[in-house]
Write an enzyme that holds these catalytic residues in place. Structure first.
Site, PDB file in Angstrom:
ATOM      1  N   GLU A 215       0.818  -1.216  -0.108  1.00  0.00           N
ATOM      2  CA  GLU A 215       0.059   0.068   0.076  1.00  0.00           C
ATOM      3  C   GLU A 215       1.044   1.009  -0.068  1.00  0.00           C
ATOM      4  OE1 GLU A 215      -3.341  -0.136  -0.481  1.00  0.00           O
ATOM      5  OE2 GLU A 215      -3.577  -2.193   0.248  1.00  0.00           O
ATOM      6  N   CYS A 249      -2.266   9.476   2.288  1.00  0.00           N
ATOM      7  CA  CYS A 249      -1.663   8.773   0.795  1.00  0.00           C
ATOM      8  C   CYS A 249      -2.615   9.170   0.020  1.00  0.00           C
ATOM      9  CB  CYS A 249      -1.443   7.448   1.118  1.00  0.00           C
ATOM     10  SG  CYS A 249      -3.032   6.462   1.749  1.00  0.00           S
TER      11      CYS A 249
HETATM   12  P1  NAD Z   1       7.308   5.199   7.881  1.00  0.00           P
HETATM   13  O1  NAD Z   1       8.535   5.696   7.815  1.00  0.00           O
HETATM   14  O2  NAD Z   1       6.469   4.949   9.139  1.00  0.00           O
HETATM   15  O3  NAD Z   1       7.650   3.527   7.377  1.00  0.00           O
HETATM   16  C1  NAD Z   1       6.607   2.638   7.258  1.00  0.00           C
HETATM   17  C2  NAD Z   1       7.074   1.369   8.018  1.00  0.00           C
HETATM   18  O4  NAD Z   1       7.981   0.951   7.304  1.00  0.00           O
HETATM   19  C3  NAD Z   1       7.536   1.408   9.351  1.00  0.00           C
HETATM   20  O5  NAD Z   1       6.678   0.622  10.218  1.00  0.00           O
HETATM   21  C4  NAD Z   1       9.016   1.415   9.426  1.00  0.00           C
HETATM   22  O6  NAD Z   1       9.370   0.704  10.537  1.00  0.00           O
HETATM   23  C5  NAD Z   1       9.227   0.228   8.056  1.00  0.00           C
HETATM   24  N1  NAD Z   1      10.448   0.508   7.522  1.00  0.00           N
HETATM   25  C6  NAD Z   1      11.256   1.336   7.192  1.00  0.00           C
HETATM   26  N2  NAD Z   1      12.373   0.916   6.860  1.00  0.00           N
HETATM   27  C7  NAD Z   1      12.251  -0.439   6.530  1.00  0.00           C
HETATM   28  C8  NAD Z   1      13.024  -1.126   5.878  1.00  0.00           C
HETATM   29  N3  NAD Z   1      14.187  -1.050   5.205  1.00  0.00           N
HETATM   30  N4  NAD Z   1      12.770  -2.481   5.722  1.00  0.00           N
HETATM   31  C9  NAD Z   1      11.397  -2.723   6.130  1.00  0.00           C
HETATM   32  N5  NAD Z   1      10.541  -2.039   6.781  1.00  0.00           N
HETATM   33  C10 NAD Z   1      10.928  -0.707   7.132  1.00  0.00           C
HETATM   34  O7  NAD Z   1       6.296   5.603   6.639  1.00  0.00           O
HETATM   35  P2  NAD Z   1       6.674   6.365   5.443  1.00  0.00           P
HETATM   36  O8  NAD Z   1       7.319   5.477   4.536  1.00  0.00           O
HETATM   37  O9  NAD Z   1       7.007   7.750   5.759  1.00  0.00           O
HETATM   38  O10 NAD Z   1       5.005   6.765   4.944  1.00  0.00           O
HETATM   39  C11 NAD Z   1       4.653   7.372   4.075  1.00  0.00           C
HETATM   40  C12 NAD Z   1       4.251   7.067   2.912  1.00  0.00           C
HETATM   41  O11 NAD Z   1       3.252   5.884   3.066  1.00  0.00           O
HETATM   42  C13 NAD Z   1       3.767   7.873   2.105  1.00  0.00           C
HETATM   43  O12 NAD Z   1       4.231   7.795   0.593  1.00  0.00           O
HETATM   44  C14 NAD Z   1       2.437   7.479   1.729  1.00  0.00           C
HETATM   45  O13 NAD Z   1       1.643   7.828   0.447  1.00  0.00           O
HETATM   46  C15 NAD Z   1       2.207   6.183   1.968  1.00  0.00           C
HETATM   47  N6  NAD Z   1       1.076   5.515   2.724  1.00  0.00           N
HETATM   48  C16 NAD Z   1       0.177   4.942   1.935  1.00  0.00           C
HETATM   49  C17 NAD Z   1      -1.004   4.391   2.355  1.00  0.00           C
HETATM   50  C18 NAD Z   1      -1.888   3.466   1.610  1.00  0.00           C
HETATM   51  O14 NAD Z   1      -2.748   2.972   2.231  1.00  0.00           O
HETATM   52  N7  NAD Z   1      -1.712   3.278   0.201  1.00  0.00           N
HETATM   53  C19 NAD Z   1      -1.170   4.820   3.560  1.00  0.00           C
HETATM   54  C20 NAD Z   1      -0.473   5.547   4.482  1.00  0.00           C
HETATM   55  C21 NAD Z   1       0.591   6.181   3.946  1.00  0.00           C
END
Ligand code: NAD
Length: 464
Positions: A215, A249
């Protein structure tokens, strides 16, 4: 959480799955009701933790966006699970049907599902997948975001209060824990977050052939048609940028409008923002989650301005520091054209004509959602048929997520797989094909020596 502890916890969940491979409807309903109780009985603690993590987050907004949306998903599953679990009859091939054969598809749990959740709606984006995962009869292991430590710690505590450690577990920790987490041999992983990390997860999951639901985000466009009601469009787009401070998102990222309608639209947007008291310091506001993201947004805006973009700052009615920033027509090389904004900044690109707007959208990877504002069904149909995206919305933003009966997810660059409601139940189930042979031994018919009757029936089978 150490790597050894991760493995131990995972083994506990895996063993429990082996001991109870097909939880009854009653067991699944009980688990869903416990999610609901955990949300309702601790609502103020959840809201306080969220506010601590964001610097400030309106309790009313948290209650609505994280708690109520999650409870609605639980209620939807409670109401429908009995029907989702029913085996679906399928029609056997005519020749087998004549032999008395029966076919059906039945959903079985996959096993242990990993949920990796982000910071922007830290409760809903952990709980909403959890509802689907438990409804499908799986065990769940959640890795919440390190960017919201108070909420993640509360999730860990409350899950252990409401669930046994062999039903649902939570692994808090930094990126090193997340990296080890996604290397575990899960039966499925659902990851919600950014695209860069998704690529790492896909590589790690490939080692164990773990199926993935991704997602992701991206740039969701708003098409403003010449038939659009500009006041309504401005009001709804402004909402999409203020709600959770645009850290959503499915927030409208950029808007395509023809040059003649730009100034009238900006004037409507100004009124819409002035009528909103969602500014920082107001009880109903939400802050940018941390300085890194604030700085990222400031850089996108200043670079856009330095690359010939016009920048306007629109303030809410208490004239505070919190603003909706609009960046208009920066040069093509400005980062704001390609980076997901994820905050209270709106990019506007003047471009007239639906064909040009569709061509612009199609130049980038498929967005999570495309918003169309206008009165023309024919135009809306063109957008549907000539573009691709996870979702498609007419004359609104964000509220598509309020529908538990719609699948949620992206396509291409915005993700893969869909969940929520029945789609979530199926995503985390193994849809098993079942064939029960009939009273006639059909294998005898295809066993040598082959006769003329066999040859005639073989040809006939191609015609039915
Ligand atoms: P974040 O930094 O919180 O990371 C998300 C998760 O990934 C965390 O639990 C983190 O621990 C894990 N993570 C980080 N590095 C990792 C790695 N190398 N390997 C495995 N896991 C790892 O969140 P973010 O990425 O800043 O979230 C924002 C993004 O998420 C935006 O692009 C947003 O559009 C997207 N998003 C999508 C949805 C959807 O439902 N499609 C919903 C919310 C946010």
């Amino acid at each position: 959480m150490s790597i050894t502890n991760l493995e131990t916890q995972f083994t506990t969940l895996r063993c429990a799955y082996h001991l109870e491979r097909f939880p009854s409807l009653a067991t699944r309903l009980d688990r869903l009701r416990r999610i609901r109780a955990m949300l309702i009985e601790n609502e103020s603690a959840w809201c306080e933790a969220l506010s601590e993590d964001f610097g400030y987050r309106s309790a009313d907004q948290s209650s609505f966006a994280d708690i109520t949306t999650s409870i609605k998903s639980v209620n939807h599953a409670l109401k429908n699970l009995k029907f989702w679990m029913k085996a679906e009859r399928r029609t056997p091939d005519l020749s087998l049907r004549m032999s008395g054969a029966k076919t059906y598809v039945e959903a079985f749990p996959k096993g242990v599902v990993g949920i990796v959740s982000p910071w922007n709606f830290p409760i809903n984006l952990a709980i909403s997948p959890l509802v689907s995962v438990l409804a499908a009869g799986n065990r769940a292991y959640i890795k919440p975001s390190e960017a919201t430590p108070a909420t993640s710690a509360l999730l860990e505590k409350l899950i252990s209060d409401y669930f046994s450690e062999d039903e649902v577990a939570v692994a808090c920790g930094d990126v090193d824990v997340a990296q080890a987490f996604v290397k575990l041999p899960f039966d499925h992983i659902i990851y919600t977050g950014g695209e860069t990390v998704a690529r790492h997860i896909m590589r790690d999951a490939a080692e164990n052939l773990v199926p993935l639901t991704l997602e992701l985000g991206g740039k969701s466009p708003v098409i403003v048609s010449s038939s659009a009601d500009l006041a309504m469009t401005a009001k709804r787009v402004a909402f999409g940028k203020y709600f959770n401070a645009g850290q959503i998102c499915i927030a409208p990222d950029y808007l395509l409008i023809d040059a003649e309608r730009l100034e009238p639209f900006l004037s409507e947007l100004k009124s819409a923002v002035e009528n909103t008291d969602s500014s920082q310091g107001s009880a109903d506001s939400v802050s940018i989650v941390n300085n890194r993201h604030r700085q990222r947004l400031e850089n996108l805006v200043s670079e856009g301005e330095s690359k010939s973009g016009r920048v306007i700052k629109l303030s809410g009615n208490n004239q505070s520091a919190y603003e909706l920033t609009v960046v208009i027509d920066p040069a093509d090389e400005a980062g704001i054209n390609t980076s997901e904004i994820f905050g209270p900044v709106l990019l506007i690109k003047t471009m007239g004509g639906l064909s040009e707007q569709i061509a612009y959208i199609n130049k980038s990877s498929h967005p999570l959602v495309i918003y169309y504002f206008g009165r023309s069904e024919a135009e809306f149909r063109r957008v549907a048929c000539e573009t691709s995206s996870g979702g498609l919305v007419k004359n609104d933003v964000i509220f598509q997520y309020a529908n538990d009966d719609l699948p949620f997810g992206g396509v291409g660059g915005s993700g893969m797989g869909k969940y929520r409601g029945e789609y979530g139940f199926k995503e985390f189930s193994n849809s098993r094909a079942v064939y029960k042979s009939g009273f006639i031994d059909v294998s005898g018919f295809v066993t040598p020596p082959y006769t003329d009757v066999f040859r005639m029936v073989n040809k006939l089978m191609r015609k039915i």
